[in-house]
Design a protein around this motif. Sequence first.
Motif, PDB file in Angstrom:
ATOM      1  N   VAL A  33      24.544  39.574  -2.293  1.00 39.46           N
ATOM      2  CA  VAL A  33      25.693  40.480  -2.261  1.00 39.46           C
ATOM      3  C   VAL A  33      25.388  41.680  -3.157  1.00 39.46           C
ATOM      4  CG1 VAL A  33      28.156  40.745  -2.826  1.00 39.46           C
ATOM      5  CG2 VAL A  33      27.330  38.607  -1.810  1.00 39.46           C
ATOM      6  N   GLY A  34      25.469  42.880  -2.590  1.00 37.66           N
ATOM      7  CA  GLY A  34      25.134  44.095  -3.350  1.00 37.66           C
ATOM      8  C   GLY A  34      26.325  44.620  -4.144  1.00 37.66           C
ATOM      9  N   CYS A  35      26.047  45.160  -5.331  1.00 38.94           N
ATOM     10  CA  CYS A  35      27.115  45.697  -6.199  1.00 38.94           C
ATOM     11  C   CYS A  35      26.696  47.070  -6.697  1.00 38.94           C
ATOM     12  CB  CYS A  35      27.327  44.807  -7.421  1.00 38.94           C
ATOM     13  SG  CYS A  35      27.423  43.058  -7.041  1.00 38.94           S
ATOM     14  N   CYS A  96      20.996  42.367   1.639  1.00 39.80           N
ATOM     15  CA  CYS A  96      22.421  42.125   1.372  1.00 39.80           C
ATOM     16  C   CYS A  96      23.193  41.759   2.642  1.00 39.80           C
ATOM     17  CB  CYS A  96      23.070  43.371   0.771  1.00 39.80           C
ATOM     18  SG  CYS A  96      22.593  43.633  -0.928  1.00 39.80           S
ATOM     19  N   SER A  97      24.015  40.716   2.545  1.00 40.46           N
ATOM     20  CA  SER A  97      24.906  40.377   3.663  1.00 40.46           C
ATOM     21  C   SER A  97      26.118  41.280   3.650  1.00 40.46           C
ATOM     22  CB  SER A  97      25.391  38.932   3.535  1.00 40.46           C
ATOM     23  OG  SER A  97      24.314  38.053   3.481  1.00 40.46           O
ATOM     24  N   ILE A  98      26.538  41.666   2.450  1.00 40.36           N
ATOM     25  CA  ILE A  98      27.727  42.509   2.274  1.00 40.36           C
ATOM     26  C   ILE A  98      27.547  43.260   0.961  1.00 40.36           C
ATOM     27  CG2 ILE A  98      28.972  40.540   1.206  1.00 40.36           C
ATOM     28  CD1 ILE A  98      31.589  41.689   2.298  1.00 40.36           C
ATOM     29  N   PRO A 120      28.357  45.811   6.032  1.00 39.10           N
ATOM     30  CA  PRO A 120      29.764  45.548   5.703  1.00 39.10           C
ATOM     31  C   PRO A 120      30.023  45.885   4.230  1.00 39.10           C
ATOM     32  CG  PRO A 120      28.817  43.697   6.905  1.00 39.10           C
ATOM     33  CD  PRO A 120      27.682  44.651   6.608  1.00 39.10           C
ATOM     34  N   THR A 121      31.004  46.749   3.988  1.00 39.53           N
ATOM     35  CA  THR A 121      31.273  47.211   2.624  1.00 39.53           C
ATOM     36  C   THR A 121      32.727  46.903   2.276  1.00 39.53           C
ATOM     37  OG1 THR A 121      29.651  48.985   2.881  1.00 39.53           O
ATOM     38  CG2 THR A 121      31.251  49.246   1.100  1.00 39.53           C
ATOM     39  N   ALA A 146      37.734  37.657  -3.198  1.00 37.55           N
ATOM     40  CA  ALA A 146      37.349  36.244  -3.027  1.00 37.55           C
ATOM     41  C   ALA A 146      37.578  35.792  -1.578  1.00 37.55           C
ATOM     42  CB  ALA A 146      38.141  35.367  -4.001  1.00 37.55           C
ATOM     43  N   ARG A 147      38.723  36.185  -1.004  1.00 39.70           N
ATOM     44  CA  ARG A 147      39.027  35.780   0.393  1.00 39.70           C
ATOM     45  C   ARG A 147      38.011  36.421   1.352  1.00 39.70           C
ATOM     46  NH1 ARG A 147      42.238  33.783  -2.801  1.00 39.70           N
ATOM     47  NH2 ARG A 147      40.348  32.546  -2.996  1.00 39.70           N
ATOM     48  N   ARG A 148      37.673  37.705   1.110  1.00 43.43           N
ATOM     49  CA  ARG A 148      36.712  38.393   1.998  1.00 43.43           C
ATOM     50  C   ARG A 148      35.349  37.703   1.934  1.00 43.43           C
ATOM     51  NH1 ARG A 148      35.361  43.859   4.003  1.00 43.43           N
ATOM     52  NH2 ARG A 148      33.620  43.374   5.395  1.00 43.43           N
ATOM     53  N   LEU A 149      34.935  37.343   0.714  1.00 44.78           N
ATOM     54  CA  LEU A 149      33.626  36.694   0.574  1.00 44.78           C
ATOM     55  C   LEU A 149      33.634  35.317   1.236  1.00 44.78           C
ATOM     56  CD1 LEU A 149      32.690  37.642  -3.123  1.00 44.78           C
ATOM     57  CD2 LEU A 149      31.599  38.481  -1.034  1.00 44.78           C
ATOM     58  N   GLU A 150      34.753  34.612   1.109  1.00 42.49           N
ATOM     59  CA  GLU A 150      34.849  33.295   1.747  1.00 42.49           C
ATOM     60  C   GLU A 150      34.671  33.443   3.262  1.00 42.49           C
ATOM     61  OE1 GLU A 150      37.755  30.605  -1.103  1.00 42.49           O
ATOM     62  OE2 GLU A 150      38.692  32.005   0.287  1.00 42.49           O
TER      63      GLU A 150
END
Length: 377
Positions: A33-35, A96-98, A120-121, A146-150
């Motif tokens: 996951v990219g930050c 990165c997946s997201i 996806p960003t 958290a919900r988006r990552l789930e």
Amino acid sequence: MTDIESIFETMRNALSAGPVRIKEAVDEGRKIVGCYCAYTPYEVIRATGAIPVTLCSTSDKPIAAGEEHLPRNLCPLIKSSYGFALTDTCPYFHFCSIVIGETTCDGKKKMYELLNRLRPTHVMQLPQTYATESIALWKAEIERLARRLETELGVTITESDLKREISKRNTERRVMGDFYALSTLNPAPLSGLELNLVNEFFKVSFGDEKALELVRELTKALRENYEEGERRVAPRKRIIVTGCPTGKSLEKVFNAIEENGGTIVAFENCGGIKPNYELVDETRPPYDALAEKYLGIPCSCMSPNNKRLDLLEKLVADYHADGVVDIILQACHTYNVETFLVRERLKIPYIAVETDYYQSDVEQLSTRMGAFIEMMN
Ligand code: SF4
Ligand code: SF4
């Protein structure tokens, strides 16, 4: 005495091996996951089992590509990070997946709209004050992340996952805090370039316990050697670096300071002390504690941003600083405007330098830093 140089060499090698380690993790089934910002709550990403990676670029190479879609008079960090994504030349972005963004400065938040076409960003809406009402808003944004990552990663985040990752990340912050505290010694036991190397190494440690152990080992060795009388760095003017995030291309500023009679004793910037000096409260419900901690990061996008001024004042005292150098990336309006308040608050010599990722101002920087440090004498 422990061989400090061999520890630094191991860290340098780890920097170049970072992309390979991420590829291996992907091959083993881990998600990446990219930050782009210190406001990203790493703990939530790690609670999914994914690896958060920092994507903020400090290279001048992809800037021209970034300028094909973005205006030229934009912060180099934004153009460079976007350029890497557009050309798919950053190995970290590639895997990165997201990616996660935050509405910090205008340039970044608008760039994320374009980035969403490439990957996806998920953009977190960051309230830009420390007010109590803002903490509730930020908590809701962390829960939304958290919900988006789930959904995106097909996992469920439990409270115990979050608590475990909060505790781990706090340990990392404590280890880095102990390391930073070494430079309160006078003369400093290490140079600013070495401090920066450890900061960069920490960025690519990916939560690895062995990497953390290496920082502990380095801290212990530097302190023991110092107590036995070793002085690796000559007494010089003690400088705190603050301002925009730093990295490889900005080593030109660090060199200009350290080749002209200064030693950098602290980096207040993101990637240094700013995001790490406060812990997440492990006695509070996880989402509340994360919201309180992360909203408290004193970035110039906060208004007002008195916390940064307070932090700088404290660092000046703790690190016995003789001067402060504020690094402003071109077109970073928030840090640039804030220089007035920083200069007004600090009671020691202060200089703001505006620069970008190109190396064309190396000589000019050297002259300016030389004059700044000479003025302290
Ligand atoms: S300086 Fe501000 S916007 Fe930039 S990475 Fe740090 S917290 Fe984020
Ligand atoms: S350095 Fe300034 S303009 Fe650039 S991304 Fe960070 S806050 Fe935005």
